[in-house]
Design an enzyme around this catalytic site. Sequence first.
Site, PDB file in Angstrom:
ATOM      1  CB  ALA A 108      39.432  50.017  31.834  1.00  0.00           C
ATOM      2  N   GLY A 110      39.184  47.492  27.705  1.00  0.00           N
ATOM      3  CA  GLY A 110      37.983  46.967  27.040  1.00  0.00           C
ATOM      4  C   GLY A 110      38.218  45.864  26.019  1.00  0.00           C
ATOM      5  CG  ASP A 157      35.050  48.191  45.179  1.00  0.00           C
ATOM      6  OD1 ASP A 157      36.204  48.047  44.731  1.00  0.00           O
ATOM      7  OD2 ASP A 157      34.615  47.535  46.151  1.00  0.00           O
ATOM      8  CB  CYS A 226      48.724  39.608  32.373  1.00  0.00           C
ATOM      9  SG  CYS A 226      48.757  41.134  33.286  1.00  0.00           S
TER      10      CYS A 226
HETATM   11  N1  SAM Z   1      40.110  43.224  31.020  1.00  0.00           N
HETATM   12  C1  SAM Z   1      40.871  44.344  30.515  1.00  0.00           C
HETATM   13  C2  SAM Z   1      41.073  44.179  29.007  1.00  0.00           C
HETATM   14  O1  SAM Z   1      41.061  43.039  28.517  1.00  0.00           O
HETATM   15  O2  SAM Z   1      41.201  45.207  28.315  1.00  0.00           O
HETATM   16  C3  SAM Z   1      42.187  44.510  31.282  1.00  0.00           C
HETATM   17  C4  SAM Z   1      41.958  44.619  32.755  1.00  0.00           C
HETATM   18  S1  SAM Z   1      43.373  44.971  33.716  1.00  0.00           S
HETATM   19  C5  SAM Z   1      44.188  43.451  33.736  1.00  0.00           C
HETATM   20  C6  SAM Z   1      42.706  45.056  35.332  1.00  0.00           C
HETATM   21  C7  SAM Z   1      41.758  46.204  35.592  1.00  0.00           C
HETATM   22  O3  SAM Z   1      41.257  46.070  36.924  1.00  0.00           O
HETATM   23  C8  SAM Z   1      42.391  47.578  35.518  1.00  0.00           C
HETATM   24  O4  SAM Z   1      41.675  48.364  34.594  1.00  0.00           O
HETATM   25  C9  SAM Z   1      42.243  48.142  36.921  1.00  0.00           C
HETATM   26  O5  SAM Z   1      41.964  49.536  36.929  1.00  0.00           O
HETATM   27  C10 SAM Z   1      41.075  47.364  37.465  1.00  0.00           C
HETATM   28  N2  SAM Z   1      41.050  47.309  38.945  1.00  0.00           N
HETATM   29  C11 SAM Z   1      41.993  47.722  39.794  1.00  0.00           C
HETATM   30  N3  SAM Z   1      41.584  47.546  41.070  1.00  0.00           N
HETATM   31  C12 SAM Z   1      40.359  47.032  41.021  1.00  0.00           C
HETATM   32  C13 SAM Z   1      39.394  46.678  41.991  1.00  0.00           C
HETATM   33  N4  SAM Z   1      39.659  46.822  43.288  1.00  0.00           N
HETATM   34  N5  SAM Z   1      38.226  46.217  41.576  1.00  0.00           N
HETATM   35  C14 SAM Z   1      37.960  46.066  40.257  1.00  0.00           C
HETATM   36  N6  SAM Z   1      38.841  46.390  39.300  1.00  0.00           N
HETATM   37  C15 SAM Z   1      40.011  46.882  39.668  1.00  0.00           C
END
Ligand code: SAM
Length: 459
Positions: A108, A110, A157, A226
Amino acid sequence: MFPEDFTKRIRTQKYIDPESLLRSLEEPSPVSIRTNPGKWMKTPLYAEPVSWCKSGFYLDSRPSFTLDPLFHAGCYYPREASGMFMDQVFEQLVGSVENIRVLDLCAAPGGKSTQLSDLIGDSGVLISNEVIKSRSSVLAETIIKWGKGNTIVTQNDASDFSALHGYFDTILIDAPCSGEGMFRDKIAIDEWSTANTRLCEARQKRLISEMWPLLKENGLLVYSTCTFNPGENEENINWLIKKNEAVCLQLNINSFKGITEIDFNGVYGYGFYPGKIRGEGFFISVIRKTSKQDSVRPASSKMNEFKTDKNDLATAEKWCIKDPARFFKRGEDITALACPVEEYMFLFRNLTVRNGGTQIATRKKNDFLPSHELALSGIIRKSSFPIVDLNYADAIAYLRRDNFSLPDLDDSWNLITFKGVNLGFVKNICKRFNNYFPVEWRIRMNMPEPGKENIIQWD
Ligand code: SAM
């Protein structure tokens, strides 16, 4: 303005020019978009291409995306430019593989999933996952608007994927991180602490460990963040490579000005540093798994309860272009699955699936309601619906679900378009129509005054 421990640390980092980076982080973010090659082949005016991504463009100013019908139609997605480097990973290291299976674990809202869905082609399947429920709704909306139909959205998860060992050719972990690359946004600065960078490092190691068995032999792990923190970047990759049979791959960046190759004792990563590139801070590294790995095989299971009947099938075939073997019925909803039915059942049993592909229709007794997903998808059989192309003001009224008049509607379902691109359905009932644009997606901003529309201009 920036945390002292952060500025101290970056002054010790070999590849970073701290003054240029800090200066650049005080400037406004560049504005960029990625266009949708499945829907919209035009290029924006007053824009410059992103050199590492064919469909990426920097805009000269920030338009109102919310008040642009083409945004709601999925013609483009606003994204920062550094992350669009995914094109190069596929072009240089993955190639055009048929039937590829890809996981985007942290997907997300996305942006990278829309790009992956384009890169894997029609034979591939992308599982686009987000653990946080509210964020997975945003993700599903992005995927539906993009309309590629080869993506399954899940809300799990990392640990929930354990039954899928050896299933994926490529896994992207775009890891939750300390967000230093986003320091143009004050919230990212406020949330930063040295303690939090440590928590991020540990969480990232867990995600990497959970994902590693899911890769096939010779599969690729694409890891990105990032942040500029080496502990979350090259040091994590080094940790992975020391524990497993794996090689870190190099990319050719000669044509792309400003990207930095990080060589950490033979571990390669690519750093995107504001001040050197036009985009936000970003790190990416690609690792090939070289050990043997058993693969799961989706077992066949009884599926009679999910079979479409004669009427369902006739409607699905009339409204969409897809192999009927992929039509699937759950409750009253008929979906064109992103993958074969058996494979879908296997995924469905193991994961929390939010979207299995493209929902085509919902059956109501002997009637069928075409789904909004169908309107936005590339598999719609457009010739099956009368088309009403709206001007800007009416398109915004439609997206706001305002009352407005449409004099020339055919009976029953009409497909609403703007500049020839689908926006959704209306149903004509005698002298009025029902608007089927989803209530939860409707625009809440007011219509701009005539002549004051601040939207992207196209060639
Ligand atoms: N890939 C996305 C994009 O390009 O639009 C951005 C992703 S953002 C950097 C990281 C995402 O990892 C967040 O949406 C967050 O909710 C999720 N996240 C947080 N904790 C997590 C976990 N334990 N396992 C998997 N995802 C997790």
